[in-house]
Design a protein around this motif. Sequence first.
Motif, PDB file in Angstrom:
ATOM      1  N   ILE A  26       0.837  -1.212   0.000  1.00 61.28           N
ATOM      2  CA  ILE A  26       0.000   0.000   0.000  1.00 61.28           C
ATOM      3  C   ILE A  26       0.863   1.249   0.000  1.00 61.28           C
ATOM      4  O   ILE A  26       0.631   2.180  -0.788  1.00 61.28           O
ATOM      5  N   LEU A  27       1.858   1.291   0.868  1.00 63.18           N
ATOM      6  CA  LEU A  27       2.701   2.496   0.942  1.00 63.18           C
ATOM      7  C   LEU A  27       3.509   2.705  -0.337  1.00 63.18           C
ATOM      8  O   LEU A  27       3.734   3.842  -0.743  1.00 63.18           O
ATOM      9  N   SER A  28       3.926   1.618  -0.981  1.00 63.22           N
ATOM     10  CA  SER A  28       4.693   1.775  -2.224  1.00 63.22           C
ATOM     11  C   SER A  28       3.835   2.367  -3.335  1.00 63.22           C
ATOM     12  O   SER A  28       4.350   3.028  -4.240  1.00 63.22           O
ATOM     13  N   MET A  29       2.532   2.169  -3.250  1.00 59.21           N
ATOM     14  CA  MET A  29       1.633   2.737  -4.257  1.00 59.21           C
ATOM     15  C   MET A  29       1.100   4.114  -3.849  1.00 59.21           C
ATOM     16  O   MET A  29       0.933   4.992  -4.693  1.00 59.21           O
ATOM     17  N   ALA A  30       0.840   4.288  -2.551  1.00 58.89           N
ATOM     18  CA  ALA A  30       0.191   5.516  -2.089  1.00 58.89           C
ATOM     19  C   ALA A  30       1.159   6.662  -1.809  1.00 58.89           C
ATOM     20  O   ALA A  30       0.778   7.829  -1.888  1.00 58.89           O
ATOM     21  N   ARG A  31       2.390   6.324  -1.450  1.00 58.77           N
ATOM     22  CA  ARG A  31       3.363   7.344  -1.071  1.00 58.77           C
ATOM     23  C   ARG A  31       4.677   7.074  -1.793  1.00 58.77           C
ATOM     24  O   ARG A  31       5.399   6.151  -1.450  1.00 58.77           O
ATOM     25  N   LYS A  32       4.983   7.876  -2.763  1.00 64.20           N
ATOM     26  CA  LYS A  32       6.209   7.690  -3.551  1.00 64.20           C
ATOM     27  C   LYS A  32       7.451   8.214  -2.816  1.00 64.20           C
ATOM     28  O   LYS A  32       8.563   8.066  -3.308  1.00 64.20           O
ATOM     29  N   ASP A  33       7.255   8.801  -1.644  1.00 60.10           N
ATOM     30  CA  ASP A  33       8.381   9.384  -0.913  1.00 60.10           C
ATOM     31  C   ASP A  33       8.918   8.479   0.203  1.00 60.10           C
ATOM     32  O   ASP A  33       9.788   8.891   0.947  1.00 60.10           O
ATOM     33  N   ILE A  34       8.420   7.258   0.312  1.00 62.67           N
ATOM     34  CA  ILE A  34       8.907   6.359   1.363  1.00 62.67           C
ATOM     35  C   ILE A  34       9.998   5.447   0.813  1.00 62.67           C
ATOM     36  O   ILE A  34      11.071   5.327   1.391  1.00 62.67           O
ATOM     37  N   PHE A  35       9.723   4.812  -0.317  1.00 56.43           N
ATOM     38  CA  PHE A  35      10.692   3.926  -0.964  1.00 56.43           C
ATOM     39  C   PHE A  35      11.258   4.642  -2.187  1.00 56.43           C
ATOM     40  O   PHE A  35      10.505   5.060  -3.058  1.00 56.43           O
ATOM     41  N   ARG A  36      12.566   4.764  -2.251  1.00 54.18           N
ATOM     42  CA  ARG A  36      13.189   5.467  -3.376  1.00 54.18           C
ATOM     43  C   ARG A  36      13.233   4.612  -4.634  1.00 54.18           C
ATOM     44  O   ARG A  36      13.311   5.133  -5.734  1.00 54.18           O
ATOM     45  N   ASN A  37      13.224   3.292  -4.446  1.00 56.48           N
ATOM     46  CA  ASN A  37      13.340   2.390  -5.594  1.00 56.48           C
ATOM     47  C   ASN A  37      12.814   1.008  -5.213  1.00 56.48           C
ATOM     48  O   ASN A  37      12.464   0.763  -4.057  1.00 56.48           O
ATOM     49  N   GLU A  38      12.779   0.130  -6.187  1.00 53.20           N
ATOM     50  CA  GLU A  38      12.275  -1.226  -5.964  1.00 53.20           C
ATOM     51  C   GLU A  38      13.157  -2.010  -4.987  1.00 53.20           C
ATOM     52  O   GLU A  38      12.671  -2.872  -4.263  1.00 53.20           O
ATOM     53  N   ALA A  39      14.438  -1.715  -4.974  1.00 49.64           N
ATOM     54  CA  ALA A  39      15.344  -2.421  -4.060  1.00 49.64           C
ATOM     55  C   ALA A  39      14.936  -2.197  -2.607  1.00 49.64           C
ATOM     56  O   ALA A  39      14.970  -3.134  -1.796  1.00 49.64           O
ATOM     57  N   GLU A  40      14.550  -0.968  -2.267  1.00 45.22           N
ATOM     58  CA  GLU A  40      14.121  -0.698  -0.893  1.00 45.22           C
ATOM     59  C   GLU A  40      12.824  -1.431  -0.562  1.00 45.22           C
ATOM     60  O   GLU A  40      12.642  -1.890   0.574  1.00 45.22           O
ATOM     61  N   ILE A  41      11.942  -1.565  -1.532  1.00 48.59           N
ATOM     62  CA  ILE A  41      10.711  -2.328  -1.315  1.00 48.59           C
ATOM     63  C   ILE A  41      11.051  -3.794  -1.056  1.00 48.59           C
ATOM     64  O   ILE A  41      10.561  -4.408  -0.099  1.00 48.59           O
ATOM     65  N   ILE A  42      11.924  -4.355  -1.896  1.00 52.47           N
ATOM     66  CA  ILE A  42      12.301  -5.764  -1.767  1.00 52.47           C
ATOM     67  C   ILE A  42      13.037  -6.009  -0.447  1.00 52.47           C
ATOM     68  O   ILE A  42      12.761  -6.992   0.255  1.00 52.47           O
ATOM     69  N   LEU A  43      13.963  -5.125  -0.090  1.00 52.84           N
ATOM     70  CA  LEU A  43      14.675  -5.276   1.185  1.00 52.84           C
ATOM     71  C   LEU A  43      13.709  -5.201   2.367  1.00 52.84           C
ATOM     72  O   LEU A  43      13.846  -5.956   3.336  1.00 52.84           O
ATOM     73  N   SER A  44      12.744  -4.308   2.291  1.00 56.20           N
ATOM     74  CA  SER A  44      11.758  -4.192   3.368  1.00 56.20           C
ATOM     75  C   SER A  44      10.942  -5.470   3.497  1.00 56.20           C
ATOM     76  O   SER A  44      10.710  -5.960   4.611  1.00 56.20           O
ATOM     77  N   LEU A  45      10.514  -6.019   2.378  1.00 59.79           N
ATOM     78  CA  LEU A  45       9.777  -7.288   2.406  1.00 59.79           C
ATOM     79  C   LEU A  45      10.639  -8.412   2.968  1.00 59.79           C
ATOM     80  O   LEU A  45      10.174  -9.227   3.762  1.00 59.79           O
TER      81      LEU A  45
END
Length: 193
Positions: A26-45
């Motif tokens: 949800i945050l990766s879609m709703a707020r573009k200022d939390i994750f700078r790139n896909e790598a940060e999303i993957i690391l968070s997961l």
Amino acid sequence: MDKNQLAKVIRIITVPPVMVTILIVILSMARKDIFRNEAEIILSLLYLGIIPVLAYPLQPFIPGFKGKGREGQRSLAFILTLVGYVLAVVTGYLIGANDNLQLIYITYVISVSLLTVMNKILHIRASGHACSVTGPLIFLIYFTGWKALLPCIVVGAGSVWSSLKLKRHTAKELTLGSLICVLSFGCAWRVIS
């Protein structure tokens, strides 16, 4: 579906890895200022969702935990959760993650640290499940605004009901787990500000 089956479904949907995954998506879609790139999303997961879950398939192979059944899984899950959350904070600092992402990471590491102290050292049972449900709900409201309040109340109430219905936790344990998360968020917010 009877009430016990419904409670089990709700309990499964609100397990920590599912809740944190929903939060991150949800945050990766709703707020573009939390994750700078896909790598940060993957690391968070990886750090917040996958590493803690590894306790369940790994437990039969790790000396000291194998043969201990559900209790061995829970103990290993606590350890791997702490490892994953600490790795998230350290990696966040090393890659220069922004304050919003670090707020999430720091809240999670403080939460699991306080839960460990309460449950393992002080022997006061606080619900890790309630803590892990409360965190994503706090973050959704904090990052997306009050429009998330009603859905968060519904999810939180459903989680509490299912835990009580299945007799997994008492009201006191659920309250303590939720309060630990609120306190952790407040502490993390102070660290970031």
